[in-house]
Design a protein around this motif. Structure first.
Motif, PDB file in Angstrom:
ATOM      1  N   VAL A   1       0.855  -1.183   0.000  1.00  0.00           N
ATOM      2  CA  VAL A   1       0.000   0.000   0.000  1.00  0.00           C
ATOM      3  C   VAL A   1       0.889   1.230   0.000  1.00  0.00           C
ATOM      4  N   VAL A   2       0.608   2.154  -0.899  1.00  0.00           N
ATOM      5  CA  VAL A   2       1.368   3.396  -0.929  1.00  0.00           C
ATOM      6  C   VAL A   2       0.549   4.593  -0.474  1.00  0.00           C
ATOM      7  N   ALA A   3      -0.756   4.542  -0.636  1.00  0.00           N
ATOM      8  CA  ALA A   3      -1.593   5.674  -0.253  1.00  0.00           C
ATOM      9  C   ALA A   3      -3.010   5.195  -0.016  1.00  0.00           C
ATOM     10  N   SER A   4      -3.673   5.815   0.954  1.00  0.00           N
ATOM     11  CA  SER A   4      -5.050   5.476   1.280  1.00  0.00           C
ATOM     12  C   SER A   4      -5.815   6.733   1.639  1.00  0.00           C
ATOM     13  N   VAL A   5      -7.084   6.708   1.325  1.00  0.00           N
ATOM     14  CA  VAL A   5      -7.996   7.725   1.831  1.00  0.00           C
ATOM     15  C   VAL A   5      -9.171   6.987   2.463  1.00  0.00           C
ATOM     16  N   ASP A   6      -9.531   7.358   3.692  1.00  0.00           N
ATOM     17  CA  ASP A   6     -10.605   6.664   4.369  1.00  0.00           C
ATOM     18  C   ASP A   6     -11.944   7.336   4.100  1.00  0.00           C
ATOM     19  N   ILE A   7     -12.994   6.810   4.731  1.00  0.00           N
ATOM     20  CA  ILE A   7     -14.334   7.301   4.431  1.00  0.00           C
ATOM     21  C   ILE A   7     -14.555   8.729   4.899  1.00  0.00           C
ATOM     22  N   PHE A   8     -13.699   9.205   5.769  1.00  0.00           N
ATOM     23  CA  PHE A   8     -13.789  10.575   6.255  1.00  0.00           C
ATOM     24  C   PHE A   8     -12.895  11.534   5.486  1.00  0.00           C
ATOM     25  N   GLY A   9     -12.144  11.013   4.524  1.00  0.00           N
ATOM     26  CA  GLY A   9     -11.240  11.834   3.753  1.00  0.00           C
ATOM     27  C   GLY A   9      -9.830  11.919   4.299  1.00  0.00           C
ATOM     28  N   LYS A  10      -9.552  11.215   5.378  1.00  0.00           N
ATOM     29  CA  LYS A  10      -8.206  11.217   5.941  1.00  0.00           C
ATOM     30  C   LYS A  10      -7.278  10.386   5.074  1.00  0.00           C
ATOM     31  N   THR A  11      -6.099  10.920   4.810  1.00  0.00           N
ATOM     32  CA  THR A  11      -5.139  10.247   3.946  1.00  0.00           C
ATOM     33  C   THR A  11      -3.977   9.678   4.738  1.00  0.00           C
ATOM     34  N   THR A  12      -3.423   8.597   4.225  1.00  0.00           N
ATOM     35  CA  THR A  12      -2.281   7.919   4.820  1.00  0.00           C
ATOM     36  C   THR A  12      -1.332   7.515   3.711  1.00  0.00           C
ATOM     37  N   TYR A  13      -0.024   7.627   3.968  1.00  0.00           N
ATOM     38  CA  TYR A  13       0.982   7.329   2.965  1.00  0.00           C
ATOM     39  C   TYR A  13       2.072   6.439   3.526  1.00  0.00           C
ATOM     40  N   ALA A  14       2.606   5.592   2.671  1.00  0.00           N
ATOM     41  CA  ALA A  14       3.801   4.853   3.032  1.00  0.00           C
ATOM     42  C   ALA A  14       4.963   5.822   3.211  1.00  0.00           C
ATOM     43  N   ASP A  15       5.861   5.484   4.122  1.00  0.00           N
ATOM     44  CA  ASP A  15       7.003   6.360   4.371  1.00  0.00           C
ATOM     45  C   ASP A  15       7.795   6.652   3.099  1.00  0.00           C
ATOM     46  N   SER A  16       7.859   5.686   2.212  1.00  0.00           N
ATOM     47  CA  SER A  16       8.664   5.829   1.012  1.00  0.00           C
ATOM     48  C   SER A  16       8.131   6.879   0.046  1.00  0.00           C
TER      49      SER A  16
ATOM     50  N   LYS B   1       5.878   9.567   1.220  1.00  0.00           N
ATOM     51  CA  LYS B   1       5.402  10.759   1.916  1.00  0.00           C
ATOM     52  C   LYS B   1       6.087  12.013   1.392  1.00  0.00           C
ATOM     53  N   GLY B   2       5.275  13.026   1.188  1.00  0.00           N
ATOM     54  CA  GLY B   2       5.787  14.276   0.665  1.00  0.00           C
ATOM     55  C   GLY B   2       5.892  14.318  -0.833  1.00  0.00           C
ATOM     56  N   ARG B   3       5.697  13.179  -1.490  1.00  0.00           N
ATOM     57  CA  ARG B   3       5.817  13.119  -2.942  1.00  0.00           C
ATOM     58  C   ARG B   3       4.507  12.731  -3.620  1.00  0.00           C
ATOM     59  N   PHE B   4       3.709  11.887  -2.974  1.00  0.00           N
ATOM     60  CA  PHE B   4       2.456  11.403  -3.548  1.00  0.00           C
ATOM     61  C   PHE B   4       1.279  12.023  -2.818  1.00  0.00           C
ATOM     62  N   THR B   5       0.193  12.218  -3.543  1.00  0.00           N
ATOM     63  CA  THR B   5      -1.043  12.713  -2.963  1.00  0.00           C
ATOM     64  C   THR B   5      -2.211  11.905  -3.513  1.00  0.00           C
ATOM     65  N   ILE B   6      -3.058  11.410  -2.622  1.00  0.00           N
ATOM     66  CA  ILE B   6      -4.263  10.700  -3.021  1.00  0.00           C
ATOM     67  C   ILE B   6      -5.468  11.606  -2.786  1.00  0.00           C
ATOM     68  N   TYR B   7      -6.378  11.609  -3.726  1.00  0.00           N
ATOM     69  CA  TYR B   7      -7.624  12.316  -3.520  1.00  0.00           C
ATOM     70  C   TYR B   7      -8.739  11.627  -4.293  1.00  0.00           C
ATOM     71  N   ARG B   8      -9.955  11.968  -3.952  1.00  0.00           N
ATOM     72  CA  ARG B   8     -11.122  11.303  -4.509  1.00  0.00           C
ATOM     73  C   ARG B   8     -12.132  12.316  -5.018  1.00  0.00           C
ATOM     74  N   ASP B   9     -12.906  11.889  -5.982  1.00  0.00           N
ATOM     75  CA  ASP B   9     -14.029  12.645  -6.491  1.00  0.00           C
ATOM     76  C   ASP B   9     -15.224  11.706  -6.383  1.00  0.00           C
ATOM     77  N   ILE B  10     -15.951  11.816  -5.293  1.00  0.00           N
ATOM     78  CA  ILE B  10     -16.997  10.843  -4.982  1.00  0.00           C
ATOM     79  C   ILE B  10     -18.106  10.814  -6.031  1.00  0.00           C
ATOM     80  N   PRO B  11     -18.646  11.967  -6.441  1.00  0.00           N
ATOM     81  CA  PRO B  11     -19.718  11.905  -7.450  1.00  0.00           C
ATOM     82  C   PRO B  11     -19.284  11.265  -8.755  1.00  0.00           C
ATOM     83  N   ARG B  12     -18.021  11.430  -9.131  1.00  0.00           N
ATOM     84  CA  ARG B  12     -17.529  10.859 -10.376  1.00  0.00           C
ATOM     85  C   ARG B  12     -16.932   9.475 -10.207  1.00  0.00           C
ATOM     86  N   ARG B  13     -16.978   8.944  -8.993  1.00  0.00           N
ATOM     87  CA  ARG B  13     -16.471   7.609  -8.717  1.00  0.00           C
ATOM     88  C   ARG B  13     -15.017   7.458  -9.166  1.00  0.00           C
TER      89      ARG B  13
END
Length: 110
Positions: A44-59, A61-73
């Motif tokens: 796992v390199v990146a996660s976003v939970d149901i509340f929008g909180k993001t988590t990243y692997a140490d490798s 962090k600071g380089r990758f960003t995860i985000y979601r667009d719920i209406p567009r799936r």
């Protein structure tokens, strides 16, 4: 039932950027991005939970960003300052669904 399609991979030079997209045919609120390099475990390199909180692997962090667009799936992984060790097939997955697409290849090389 759920189907995920990853896209956006390609060949990029070290220090470059790529944006990966994940399109789902079902609604989701949480999403994980994984990667797997040949001969290595899927991680796992990146996660976003149901509340929008993001988590990243140490490798990444600071380089990758995860985000979601719920209406567009859609979920997105923005990758910057890429390194050769980021080379892998990248997959998205909705937690607890065990639904895997074909992934998208990211190759970081001069």
């Amino acid at each position: 039932q759920a189907q995920l399609v990853e896209s956006g991979g390609g060949l990029v030079q070290p220090g470059g950027s790529l944006t990966l997209s994940c399109l789902s045919n079902v609604d989701f609120y949480a999403m994980d991005w994984y990667r797997q390099a040949p001969g290595k475990q899927r991680e796992v390199v990146a996660s976003v939970d149901i509340f929008g909180k993001t988590t990243y692997a140490d490798s990444v962090k600071g380089r990758f960003t995860i985000y979601r667009d719920i209406p567009r799936r859609t979920a997105t992984l923005r990758m910057t300052n890429l390194k050769p060790e980021d080379t892998a097939v990248y997959y998205c997955n909705i937690p607890r669904t065990n639904t895997w697409g074909q992934g998208t290849q990211v190759t970081v090389s001069r």
